[in-house]
Write an enzyme that holds these catalytic residues in place. Structure first.
Site, PDB file in Angstrom:
ATOM      1  N   SER A  35      -2.861   0.116  -4.180  1.00  0.00           N
ATOM      2  CA  SER A  35      -3.321   1.344  -3.536  1.00  0.00           C
ATOM      3  C   SER A  35      -4.721   1.718  -3.986  1.00  0.00           C
ATOM      4  O   SER A  35      -5.170   1.312  -5.058  1.00  0.00           O
ATOM      5  CB  SER A  35      -2.350   2.489  -3.875  1.00  0.00           C
ATOM      6  OG  SER A  35      -2.848   3.735  -3.465  1.00  0.00           O
ATOM      7  N   GLY A  36      -5.389   2.519  -3.174  1.00  0.00           N
ATOM      8  CA  GLY A  36      -6.674   3.064  -3.568  1.00  0.00           C
ATOM      9  C   GLY A  36      -6.545   4.255  -4.496  1.00  0.00           C
ATOM     10  O   GLY A  36      -7.547   4.752  -5.016  1.00  0.00           O
ATOM     11  N   ASP A  90       0.867  -1.171   0.000  1.00  0.00           N
ATOM     12  CA  ASP A  90       0.000   0.000   0.000  1.00  0.00           C
ATOM     13  C   ASP A  90       0.911   1.230   0.000  1.00  0.00           C
ATOM     14  O   ASP A  90       2.104   1.125   0.322  1.00  0.00           O
ATOM     15  CB  ASP A  90      -0.899  -0.043   1.238  1.00  0.00           C
ATOM     16  CG  ASP A  90      -1.685   1.235   1.434  1.00  0.00           C
ATOM     17  OD1 ASP A  90      -2.394   1.638   0.492  1.00  0.00           O
ATOM     18  OD2 ASP A  90      -1.573   1.850   2.518  1.00  0.00           O
ATOM     19  N   MET A  91       0.360   2.384  -0.320  1.00  0.00           N
ATOM     20  CA  MET A  91       1.207   3.570  -0.410  1.00  0.00           C
ATOM     21  C   MET A  91       1.019   4.513   0.781  1.00  0.00           C
ATOM     22  O   MET A  91       1.873   4.598   1.649  1.00  0.00           O
ATOM     23  CB  MET A  91       0.945   4.297  -1.732  1.00  0.00           C
ATOM     24  CG  MET A  91       1.453   3.525  -2.949  1.00  0.00           C
ATOM     25  SD  MET A  91       3.254   3.335  -3.007  1.00  0.00           S
ATOM     26  CE  MET A  91       3.728   4.970  -3.577  1.00  0.00           C
ATOM     27  N   ASP A  92      -0.091   5.243   0.854  1.00  0.00           N
ATOM     28  CA  ASP A  92      -0.291   6.238   1.911  1.00  0.00           C
ATOM     29  C   ASP A  92      -0.349   5.572   3.281  1.00  0.00           C
ATOM     30  O   ASP A  92      -1.103   4.624   3.493  1.00  0.00           O
ATOM     31  CB  ASP A  92      -1.579   7.029   1.662  1.00  0.00           C
ATOM     32  CG  ASP A  92      -1.507   7.867   0.400  1.00  0.00           C
ATOM     33  OD1 ASP A  92      -0.493   8.543   0.205  1.00  0.00           O
ATOM     34  OD2 ASP A  92      -2.465   7.832  -0.389  1.00  0.00           O
ATOM     35  N   ASP A 112      -2.120  -0.480   5.997  1.00  0.00           N
ATOM     36  CA  ASP A 112      -2.428   0.251   7.237  1.00  0.00           C
ATOM     37  C   ASP A 112      -3.898   0.652   7.342  1.00  0.00           C
ATOM     38  O   ASP A 112      -4.288   1.270   8.330  1.00  0.00           O
ATOM     39  CB  ASP A 112      -1.578   1.530   7.317  1.00  0.00           C
ATOM     40  CG  ASP A 112      -2.124   2.630   6.410  1.00  0.00           C
ATOM     41  OD1 ASP A 112      -2.282   2.392   5.189  1.00  0.00           O
ATOM     42  OD2 ASP A 112      -2.423   3.717   6.927  1.00  0.00           O
ATOM     43  N   ASN A 125      -9.042  -0.661   3.640  1.00  0.00           N
ATOM     44  CA  ASN A 125      -9.038  -1.175   2.267  1.00  0.00           C
ATOM     45  C   ASN A 125      -7.897  -2.165   2.012  1.00  0.00           C
ATOM     46  O   ASN A 125      -7.758  -2.680   0.897  1.00  0.00           O
ATOM     47  CB  ASN A 125      -8.982  -0.016   1.256  1.00  0.00           C
ATOM     48  CG  ASN A 125      -7.767   0.871   1.438  1.00  0.00           C
ATOM     49  OD1 ASN A 125      -7.061   0.802   2.452  1.00  0.00           O
ATOM     50  ND2 ASN A 125      -7.510   1.712   0.462  1.00  0.00           N
ATOM     51  N   LYS A 150      -8.291  -5.092  -3.326  1.00  0.00           N
ATOM     52  CA  LYS A 150      -6.874  -5.328  -3.583  1.00  0.00           C
ATOM     53  C   LYS A 150      -6.530  -6.819  -3.644  1.00  0.00           C
ATOM     54  O   LYS A 150      -5.693  -7.238  -4.453  1.00  0.00           O
ATOM     55  CB  LYS A 150      -6.028  -4.645  -2.514  1.00  0.00           C
ATOM     56  CG  LYS A 150      -6.100  -3.122  -2.531  1.00  0.00           C
ATOM     57  CD  LYS A 150      -5.191  -2.527  -1.473  1.00  0.00           C
ATOM     58  CE  LYS A 150      -5.307  -1.023  -1.415  1.00  0.00           C
ATOM     59  NZ  LYS A 150      -4.394  -0.421  -0.416  1.00  0.00           N
TER      60      LYS A 150
END
Length: 275
Positions: free
Chosen positions: A45-46, A10-12, A219, A222, A196
């Site tokens: 990622s979203g 995931d990114m953020d 984190d 999602n 995902k």
């Protein structure tokens, strides 16, 4: 030593620190070694694909993206899958959002070609959203999106109303739209099942990789399906408890380069990767 064949991040709040940065030199060293060993790197990622690939300008054409929470899957610039709501379902969800009692609700519609906002949307919020959507267009009506494939609503509202809205979506649009929250008043409405974990499964089938060979980091809400599905699932220290409960292991926080710490541990065959 346990073999990992895919690393999904995931990114953020996970790969990126709170300043939306990452240690590029440290990651590049990890990436070069993963490439040497044939380990696939996946960004899950979203966020919008056009924004995600901007973080990896040198390797975006070498890696895979599970973008928009799993609605759009690309591998080395090749589209493998692109989901979509029916236009009838889009209209029905818009009707719920516009008629419901959700104070200060703001939203955009996300599609393959661009994300879209109605001209009445709050401009201050749109300034923030342009950091996440490198393609964002104003529209007067849904007809202005043309034949674009729409696969996500990105919503923002008061935390006090998140549970209410999510319950309304479940009650009114079951089977047509599913709500998932990444925290901080952010809610995504996605095509049911196009999360995902489903995106990772498509890539796993393409590369003949089992879930026991996947290392995944997240984190937020999602990320839950992805963390449950992957054998080596790590929740960040900064994640809420329900995400930590879904993961098998914990990683240091995003501000401590926790993802890179665990990847280095994996490459060294240490910790849970030593078995």
């Amino acid at each position: 030593m346990t073999m990992v064949k895919m690393v999904a991040v995931d990114m953020d709040g996970t790969f990126l620190d709170d300043k939306k940065q990452y240690n590029r030199a440290r990651f590049q060293a990890c990436y070069q070694e993963m490439t040497r060993r044939g380990i696939k790197f996946v960004v899950a990622s979203g966020n919008q694909y056009y924004q995600l690939k901007s973080f990896f300008p040198d390797i975006a054409s070498e890696i895979a993206f599970v973008a928009e929470n799993g609605a759009w899957i690309l591998d080395r610039d090749e589209e493998l899958f692109c989901g979509a709501f029916s236009r009838e379902d889009v209209n029905d969800v818009l009707d719920t959002l516009q008629r419901g009692n959700y104070p200060n609700l703001k939203y955009i519609l996300c599609g393959r070609n661009s994300a879209y906002h109605f001209n009445t949307m709050d401009e201050q919020w749109l300034v923030k959203m342009r950091h996440y959507c490198h393609r964002l267009k104003a529209i007067d009506s849904l007809a202005d999106v043309g034949d674009d494939r729409l696969f996500k609503f990105a919503l923002n509202l008061s935390d006090d109303y998140v549970d209410i809205l999510m319950a309304d979506i479940e009650r009114l649009h079951q089977g047509a739209a599913a709500a998932t929250s990444s925290g901080h008043g952010s809610v995504d409405l996605i095509v049911p099942g196009l999360h995902k974990a489903n995106g990772l499964r498509l890539l796993q089938q393409r590369w003949d990789i089992s879930s026991d060979e996947v290392l995944a980091f997240g984190d937020g809400g999602n990320d839950l399906e992805m963390l449950v599905q992957s054998r080596f699932s790590f929740a960040m220290q900064n994640a809420p408890q329900r995400v930590k409960d879904a993961a098998r292991y914990g990683a240091p926080s995003n501000n401590q380069e926790g993802v890179l710490q665990v990847i280095e541990q994996m490459l060294a065959g240490e910790g849970p990767f030593a078995g």
